[in-house]
Design a protein around this motif. Sequence first.
Motif, PDB file in Angstrom:
ATOM      1  N   PHE A  44       1.983   9.262  -5.549  1.00  0.00           N
ATOM      2  CA  PHE A  44       1.350   9.614  -7.341  1.00  0.00           C
ATOM      3  C   PHE A  44       0.290   9.114  -7.042  1.00  0.00           C
ATOM      4  N   SER A  45      -1.031   9.926  -6.323  1.00  0.00           N
ATOM      5  CA  SER A  45      -2.897  10.510  -6.187  1.00  0.00           C
ATOM      6  C   SER A  45      -2.713  11.928  -6.323  1.00  0.00           C
ATOM      7  N   ASN A  46      -3.775  12.335  -6.230  1.00  0.00           N
ATOM      8  CA  ASN A  46      -4.053  13.458  -6.160  1.00  0.00           C
ATOM      9  C   ASN A  46      -5.552  13.598  -5.957  1.00  0.00           C
ATOM     10  N   LEU A  47      -6.045  14.324  -5.231  1.00  0.00           N
ATOM     11  CA  LEU A  47      -7.659  14.483  -4.641  1.00  0.00           C
ATOM     12  C   LEU A  47      -7.329  15.993  -4.638  1.00  0.00           C
ATOM     13  N   THR A  48      -7.072  16.497  -5.065  1.00  0.00           N
ATOM     14  CA  THR A  48      -7.418  18.484  -4.927  1.00  0.00           C
ATOM     15  C   THR A  48      -7.304  18.553  -6.771  1.00  0.00           C
ATOM     16  N   GLY A  49      -8.204  19.674  -6.593  1.00  0.00           N
ATOM     17  CA  GLY A  49      -7.969  20.248  -8.354  1.00  0.00           C
ATOM     18  C   GLY A  49      -9.497  19.683  -8.653  1.00  0.00           C
ATOM     19  N   ASP A  50      -9.757  19.614 -10.277  1.00  0.00           N
ATOM     20  CA  ASP A  50     -11.071  19.229 -10.447  1.00  0.00           C
ATOM     21  C   ASP A  50     -10.632  18.596 -11.309  1.00  0.00           C
ATOM     22  N   PHE A  51      -9.555  17.539 -11.329  1.00  0.00           N
ATOM     23  CA  PHE A  51      -9.779  16.382 -12.031  1.00  0.00           C
ATOM     24  C   PHE A  51      -8.662  14.945 -10.391  1.00  0.00           C
ATOM     25  N   PRO A  52      -9.649  15.189 -10.219  1.00  0.00           N
ATOM     26  CA  PRO A  52      -9.154  13.860  -8.738  1.00  0.00           C
ATOM     27  C   PRO A  52      -8.860  12.422  -9.521  1.00  0.00           C
ATOM     28  N   GLU A  53      -7.754  11.985  -8.941  1.00  0.00           N
ATOM     29  CA  GLU A  53      -7.369  10.654  -9.589  1.00  0.00           C
ATOM     30  C   GLU A  53      -6.801  10.184  -8.498  1.00  0.00           C
ATOM     31  N   ILE A  54      -6.678   8.579  -7.868  1.00  0.00           N
ATOM     32  CA  ILE A  54      -5.803   7.861  -7.655  1.00  0.00           C
ATOM     33  C   ILE A  54      -5.148   6.581  -8.353  1.00  0.00           C
ATOM     34  N   THR A  55      -3.961   6.810  -7.722  1.00  0.00           N
ATOM     35  CA  THR A  55      -3.533   5.478  -8.476  1.00  0.00           C
ATOM     36  C   THR A  55      -2.610   4.801  -7.455  1.00  0.00           C
ATOM     37  N   VAL A  56      -2.944   3.398  -7.971  1.00  0.00           N
ATOM     38  CA  VAL A  56      -2.612   2.350  -6.953  1.00  0.00           C
ATOM     39  C   VAL A  56      -1.770   1.218  -7.381  1.00  0.00           C
ATOM     40  N   SER A  57      -1.136   0.407  -6.908  1.00  0.00           N
ATOM     41  CA  SER A  57       0.139   0.229  -8.138  1.00  0.00           C
ATOM     42  C   SER A  57       0.480  -1.423  -7.643  1.00  0.00           C
ATOM     43  N   GLN A  58       0.923  -2.212  -7.951  1.00  0.00           N
ATOM     44  CA  GLN A  58       1.170  -3.288  -7.844  1.00  0.00           C
ATOM     45  C   GLN A  58       2.881  -3.420  -6.986  1.00  0.00           C
ATOM     46  N   VAL A  59       3.584  -4.763  -6.287  1.00  0.00           N
ATOM     47  CA  VAL A  59       3.700  -4.545  -5.627  1.00  0.00           C
ATOM     48  C   VAL A  59       4.873  -6.139  -4.924  1.00  0.00           C
ATOM     49  N   TYR A  60       6.011  -5.636  -5.339  1.00  0.00           N
ATOM     50  CA  TYR A  60       6.961  -6.939  -4.868  1.00  0.00           C
ATOM     51  C   TYR A  60       7.767  -7.225  -4.218  1.00  0.00           C
ATOM     52  N   GLU A  61       8.149  -7.779  -3.382  1.00  0.00           N
ATOM     53  CA  GLU A  61       7.948  -7.811  -2.454  1.00  0.00           C
ATOM     54  C   GLU A  61       8.918  -6.500  -0.819  1.00  0.00           C
ATOM     55  N   GLY A  62       7.333  -5.815  -0.842  1.00  0.00           N
ATOM     56  CA  GLY A  62       7.354  -4.956  -0.185  1.00  0.00           C
ATOM     57  C   GLY A  62       8.037  -3.303  -0.825  1.00  0.00           C
ATOM     58  N   ILE A  63       8.643  -3.242  -2.429  1.00  0.00           N
ATOM     59  CA  ILE A  63       8.013  -2.053  -2.961  1.00  0.00           C
ATOM     60  C   ILE A  63       7.068  -2.562  -3.944  1.00  0.00           C
ATOM     61  N   ALA A  64       7.047  -1.093  -4.256  1.00  0.00           N
ATOM     62  CA  ALA A  64       5.903  -1.058  -5.269  1.00  0.00           C
ATOM     63  C   ALA A  64       6.554  -0.900  -6.611  1.00  0.00           C
ATOM     64  N   PHE A  65       5.100  -0.924  -7.739  1.00  0.00           N
ATOM     65  CA  PHE A  65       5.564  -0.746  -8.820  1.00  0.00           C
ATOM     66  C   PHE A  65       5.602   1.077  -9.512  1.00  0.00           C
ATOM     67  N   ARG A  66       6.379   1.952 -10.196  1.00  0.00           N
ATOM     68  CA  ARG A  66       5.684   3.012 -10.441  1.00  0.00           C
ATOM     69  C   ARG A  66       5.892   3.381 -11.815  1.00  0.00           C
ATOM     70  N   ASP A  67       5.492   2.408 -12.706  1.00  0.00           N
ATOM     71  CA  ASP A  67       4.978   2.235 -14.050  1.00  0.00           C
ATOM     72  C   ASP A  67       3.803   2.346 -14.691  1.00  0.00           C
ATOM     73  N   ASP A  68       3.609   2.573 -15.852  1.00  0.00           N
ATOM     74  CA  ASP A  68       2.085   1.785 -16.020  1.00  0.00           C
ATOM     75  C   ASP A  68       1.512   1.155 -16.729  1.00  0.00           C
ATOM     76  N   SER A  69       2.641   0.134 -16.842  1.00  0.00           N
ATOM     77  CA  SER A  69       2.307  -1.550 -17.277  1.00  0.00           C
ATOM     78  C   SER A  69       1.872  -2.286 -15.961  1.00  0.00           C
ATOM     79  N   ALA A  70       1.635  -1.439 -14.911  1.00  0.00           N
ATOM     80  CA  ALA A  70       1.643  -2.565 -13.278  1.00  0.00           C
ATOM     81  C   ALA A  70       0.780  -1.320 -12.289  1.00  0.00           C
ATOM     82  N   GLU A  71      -0.061  -0.149 -13.231  1.00  0.00           N
ATOM     83  CA  GLU A  71      -1.073   0.495 -12.386  1.00  0.00           C
ATOM     84  C   GLU A  71      -2.279   0.890 -12.727  1.00  0.00           C
ATOM     85  N   ILE A  72      -3.128   0.741 -11.762  1.00  0.00           N
ATOM     86  CA  ILE A  72      -4.496   1.083 -12.034  1.00  0.00           C
ATOM     87  C   ILE A  72      -4.417   2.510 -11.594  1.00  0.00           C
ATOM     88  N   SER A  73      -5.420   3.432 -12.790  1.00  0.00           N
ATOM     89  CA  SER A  73      -5.381   4.656 -12.577  1.00  0.00           C
ATOM     90  C   SER A  73      -7.041   4.538 -12.150  1.00  0.00           C
TER      91      SER A  73
END
Length: 289
Positions: A145-174
């Motif tokens: 869910f990160s994008n290092l190409t194009g004009d607006f590169p962005e990285i997403t990092v997520s919280q994790v629970y027992e090996g499974i990451a979150f994919r939700d705005d409430s638990a992420e840093i953009s």
Amino acid sequence: MDFKRIEWIFFLVFFGVNIFLFGIYREGVQDERNVSYSDRAESLEHRLKKENIEHKGTFSTAQIEGYYLSGEKTNFYEMVQQKRIEQGDNNLFRYNTDIIENGMIRYPTANYYIDPKNVETTLSEFLSNNENVLFGNEYTYNSQFSNLTGDFPEITVSQVYEGIAFRDDSAEISLSLEKHETDELFKIATYTQYHIENIEKLREKTSLYTEHEAVETLYINSKIPSNSTITFSKLAYSCIYQIREKNVYVPVWFIGISSNETSLQIEQVNAMSNTIITNNTVTRVENQG
């Protein structure tokens, strides 16, 4: 002529033929079952190939377990005040910082760079600094869910629970990036952080539907167009309910599908029920008490 003897001969012949035919029938049924199970295992890949739907490797049938989880949105106003007291620094996160509802926006004063060839290492150095990010060690790089190409590169990092990451705005840093003028590095221009705390299991761990089953569900429901490419699949927790002050999260299969070089659709399949929830909105249950 001994008719009694002839009757016995016919009976024995008839009985023997029946046994022989029954044996052939049983072998045929067993072979049919074997073919049926084999076809069932291979049918998805075969059907995708017929429709020119590309993908890498085979889809996993490994059994993974997960939970229904609940979590509370972190109050960053209170958390920043607490951190200032703990670290004895009244200026911590005071400048170049906007505290928003249940989140924080930061504009780093120092220059921090991300190497696209070694994202995880350079990113972890930034996240591990308590003066840069709160709870930085709880987040992990989410490459799908990160994008290092194009004009607006962005990285997403997520919280994790027992090996499974979150994919939700409430638990992420953009993290919004800027291209460096002279080399291939990216500079961290700004980031927006959200965080959940007091994570609890609402049910016992249960077996989830597999990657193979999730992709098959999308295919059967015509969510994977012909002449497309399945670019990735990712199992992650996503919020499906908001109950009072708590969010409820469920494991979800996120499947990336590209129809051409520029467009990417991401389908979502509930890994608990194997149902498509791509366009579902989060249900909010208000306190009626």
